[in-house]
Design a protein around this motif. Structure first.
Motif, PDB file in Angstrom:
ATOM      1  N   ILE A 174       0.837  -1.194   0.000  1.00 51.73           N
ATOM      2  CA  ILE A 174       0.000   0.000   0.000  1.00 51.73           C
ATOM      3  C   ILE A 174       0.873   1.246   0.000  1.00 51.73           C
ATOM      4  CG2 ILE A 174      -1.677   1.349   1.313  1.00 51.73           C
ATOM      5  CD1 ILE A 174      -2.809  -1.237   2.391  1.00 51.73           C
ATOM      6  N   LEU A 175       0.612   2.153  -0.936  1.00 48.64           N
ATOM      7  CA  LEU A 175       1.264   3.462  -0.929  1.00 48.64           C
ATOM      8  C   LEU A 175       0.429   4.367  -0.038  1.00 48.64           C
ATOM      9  CD1 LEU A 175       3.584   5.175  -2.033  1.00 48.64           C
ATOM     10  CD2 LEU A 175       2.093   5.847  -3.928  1.00 48.64           C
ATOM     11  N   GLN A 176       1.041   4.802   1.050  1.00 45.60           N
ATOM     12  CA  GLN A 176       0.276   5.483   2.084  1.00 45.60           C
ATOM     13  C   GLN A 176       0.070   6.968   1.793  1.00 45.60           C
ATOM     14  OE1 GLN A 176       4.120   4.962   4.725  1.00 45.60           O
ATOM     15  NE2 GLN A 176       2.579   6.043   5.915  1.00 45.60           N
ATOM     16  N   PRO A 177      -0.998   7.533   2.324  1.00 51.15           N
ATOM     17  CA  PRO A 177      -1.283   8.957   2.107  1.00 51.15           C
ATOM     18  C   PRO A 177      -0.320   9.852   2.858  1.00 51.15           C
ATOM     19  CG  PRO A 177      -2.882   8.012   3.618  1.00 51.15           C
ATOM     20  CD  PRO A 177      -2.047   6.869   3.105  1.00 51.15           C
ATOM     21  N   VAL A 178      -0.159  11.062   2.345  1.00 51.48           N
ATOM     22  CA  VAL A 178       0.670  12.083   2.973  1.00 51.48           C
ATOM     23  C   VAL A 178      -0.007  13.420   2.712  1.00 51.48           C
ATOM     24  CG1 VAL A 178       2.124  12.342   0.924  1.00 51.48           C
ATOM     25  CG2 VAL A 178       3.047  12.954   3.153  1.00 51.48           C
ATOM     26  N   ALA A 179       0.146  14.357   3.631  1.00 49.28           N
ATOM     27  CA  ALA A 179      -0.613  15.612   3.564  1.00 49.28           C
ATOM     28  C   ALA A 179      -0.297  16.449   2.334  1.00 49.28           C
ATOM     29  CB  ALA A 179      -0.362  16.441   4.822  1.00 49.28           C
ATOM     30  N   GLU A 198       9.274  16.542  -2.726  1.00 50.34           N
ATOM     31  CA  GLU A 198       9.903  15.227  -2.849  1.00 50.34           C
ATOM     32  C   GLU A 198       8.850  14.138  -3.095  1.00 50.34           C
ATOM     33  OE1 GLU A 198      13.412  15.449  -2.765  1.00 50.34           O
ATOM     34  OE2 GLU A 198      12.623  17.507  -2.775  1.00 50.34           O
ATOM     35  N   TYR A 199       7.736  14.232  -2.389  1.00 49.00           N
ATOM     36  CA  TYR A 199       6.658  13.263  -2.600  1.00 49.00           C
ATOM     37  C   TYR A 199       6.040  13.412  -3.987  1.00 49.00           C
ATOM     38  CZ  TYR A 199       7.015  12.097   2.307  1.00 49.00           C
ATOM     39  OH  TYR A 199       7.501  11.675   3.524  1.00 49.00           O
ATOM     40  N   LYS A 200       5.932  14.654  -4.442  1.00 48.20           N
ATOM     41  CA  LYS A 200       5.370  14.892  -5.772  1.00 48.20           C
ATOM     42  C   LYS A 200       6.297  14.370  -6.869  1.00 48.20           C
ATOM     43  CE  LYS A 200       2.839  18.942  -4.135  1.00 48.20           C
ATOM     44  NZ  LYS A 200       2.752  20.428  -4.130  1.00 48.20           N
ATOM     45  N   ALA A 201       7.582  14.241  -6.554  1.00 45.10           N
ATOM     46  CA  ALA A 201       8.535  13.709  -7.521  1.00 45.10           C
ATOM     47  C   ALA A 201       8.586  12.186  -7.506  1.00 45.10           C
ATOM     48  CB  ALA A 201       9.938  14.278  -7.236  1.00 45.10           C
ATOM     49  N   VAL A 202       8.467  11.588  -6.315  1.00 45.63           N
ATOM     50  CA  VAL A 202       8.666  10.142  -6.179  1.00 45.63           C
ATOM     51  C   VAL A 202       7.374   9.336  -6.282  1.00 45.63           C
ATOM     52  CG1 VAL A 202       9.509   8.306  -4.650  1.00 45.63           C
ATOM     53  CG2 VAL A 202      10.734  10.497  -4.767  1.00 45.63           C
ATOM     54  N   TYR A 203       6.304   9.807  -5.677  1.00 49.37           N
ATOM     55  CA  TYR A 203       5.073   9.021  -5.625  1.00 49.37           C
ATOM     56  C   TYR A 203       4.522   8.623  -7.002  1.00 49.37           C
ATOM     57  CZ  TYR A 203       3.790   8.572  -0.676  1.00 49.37           C
ATOM     58  OH  TYR A 203       3.707   8.176   0.640  1.00 49.37           O
ATOM     59  N   PRO A 204       4.489   9.530  -7.982  1.00 48.48           N
ATOM     60  CA  PRO A 204       4.000   9.107  -9.315  1.00 48.48           C
ATOM     61  C   PRO A 204       4.848   7.994  -9.917  1.00 48.48           C
ATOM     62  CG  PRO A 204       4.005  11.496  -9.145  1.00 48.48           C
ATOM     63  CD  PRO A 204       4.744  10.986  -7.941  1.00 48.48           C
ATOM     64  N   LEU A 205       6.151   8.006  -9.651  1.00 42.87           N
ATOM     65  CA  LEU A 205       7.041   6.962 -10.158  1.00 42.87           C
ATOM     66  C   LEU A 205       6.748   5.633  -9.477  1.00 42.87           C
ATOM     67  CD1 LEU A 205      10.407   8.968 -10.218  1.00 42.87           C
ATOM     68  CD2 LEU A 205       8.937   8.418 -12.160  1.00 42.87           C
ATOM     69  N   LEU A 220      -3.533   4.417  -1.851  1.00 43.60           N
ATOM     70  CA  LEU A 220      -4.472   5.063  -0.933  1.00 43.60           C
ATOM     71  C   LEU A 220      -4.095   6.519  -0.663  1.00 43.60           C
ATOM     72  CD1 LEU A 220      -5.240   2.306   1.742  1.00 43.60           C
ATOM     73  CD2 LEU A 220      -6.501   2.888  -0.349  1.00 43.60           C
ATOM     74  N   THR A 221      -3.378   7.124  -1.587  1.00 41.96           N
ATOM     75  CA  THR A 221      -2.860   8.470  -1.338  1.00 41.96           C
ATOM     76  C   THR A 221      -3.929   9.549  -1.303  1.00 41.96           C
ATOM     77  OG1 THR A 221      -2.368   8.666  -3.717  1.00 41.96           O
ATOM     78  CG2 THR A 221      -0.574   7.980  -2.268  1.00 41.96           C
ATOM     79  N   HIS A 222      -5.139   9.248  -1.772  1.00 44.73           N
ATOM     80  CA  HIS A 222      -6.187  10.281  -1.812  1.00 44.73           C
ATOM     81  C   HIS A 222      -7.355  10.005  -0.864  1.00 44.73           C
ATOM     82  CE1 HIS A 222      -4.827  12.862  -5.174  1.00 44.73           C
ATOM     83  NE2 HIS A 222      -4.204  11.758  -5.574  1.00 44.73           N
ATOM     84  N   ILE A 223      -7.189   9.073   0.055  1.00 43.34           N
ATOM     85  CA  ILE A 223      -8.336   8.717   0.899  1.00 43.34           C
ATOM     86  C   ILE A 223      -8.721   9.826   1.890  1.00 43.34           C
ATOM     87  CG2 ILE A 223      -7.927   6.250   0.716  1.00 43.34           C
ATOM     88  CD1 ILE A 223      -6.773   6.335   3.556  1.00 43.34           C
TER      89      ILE A 223
END
Length: 255
Positions: A174-179, A198-205, A220-223
């Protein structure tokens, strides 16, 4: 459940960690293997050690869930971390150099400090320094670093999945949510804005690479989109948010 402090339960009591709530709502036995600061690779080591120590070869009917992303980015995107290093790397270097807490002792860097000084002088003289002295994170400015961290996370999930499946169990990453991702209401929180890039750079990859692997992957990054008072900092959440998370877990893990 394996993961970092978000799994362990920072911000809530034992009864309101999401593994505890999942057990209560599903009437199943759950073990919380979350450890503060753990990246996925450390959870994989924890899982391996547990299976070997307890001679567990049959995992039929068992489901292992890795809840990751926050620590892999927050720790491994830092400029001082290299290779497969963790957030403890700088501390370990301090021990090896003999200069931890300002107490010089014998060590590798002490022995070769003249060479170190010479190399640093050459870097300064010929303008070879590429990183800003004030730069804390690299992933948003170095696509190769972002890809490296995303790939290592997904490869770790694959290794964990192979390990569990080889013993007859089920595995979910599971890719976990972050604010920083999505549209949660967080105007009441004071957190480090720079880290969000950093999250915007790595999470899509991570999402892209995970789909190419032979693993069960859930994003689950948008829950927590439009949720008020879910987050207590950039990644930890309260009981209200855990109820939302558990509802998604029940829906996804039962399929």
């Amino acid at each position: 459940f394996f993961g970092g402090s978000t799994t362990w339960g920072t911000g809530v009591n034992d009864a309101n960690t999401f593994p505890s709530l999942f057990a209560q709502r599903n009437y199943v036995n759950v073990i919380n293997f979350g450890e503060t600061g753990y990246i996925a690779r450390q959870s994989l080591a924890y899982l391996s050690n547990f299976l070997i120590k307890n001679s567990i070869n049959n995992m039929s009917g068992q489901h292992v869930v890795f809840y990751d992303g926050v620590n892999d980015v927050a720790s491994r995107c830092r400029v001082e971390i290299s290779g497969l290093g963790t957030s403890r790397e700088v501390q370990i270097r301090g021990f090896l150099s003999g200069n931890l807490h300002g107490k010089p002792q014998y060590g590798f860097s002490k022995t070769f400090e003249q060479i170190t000084f010479m190399i640093q002088d050459m870097i300064n003289k010929f303008g070879l320094q590429t990183q800003s002295a004030n730069q804390v994170y690299l992933c948003s400015s170095d696509n190769n670093r972002a890809k490296e961290i995303a790939q290592s996370l997904v490869d770790t999930w694959q290794a964990a999945s192979d390990l569990v499946k080889s013993r007859g169990g089920n595995f979910t990453a599971i890719l976990q949510p972050v604010a920083y991702i999505g549209t949660p209401i967080t105007n009441y929180i004071n957190y480090e804005k720079e880290l969000g890039e950093e999250y915007k750079a790595v999470y899509p990859l991570v999402k892209e690479m995970a789909k190419e692997k032979n693993i069960r992957f859930i994003d689950l990054t948008h829950i927590y989109d439009d949720c008020n008072n879910c987050y207590i900092d950039f990644c930890h959440v309260g009981p209200q948010a855990h109820e939302i998370l558990v509802a998604h877990l029940i829906q996804n893990l039962s399929q």
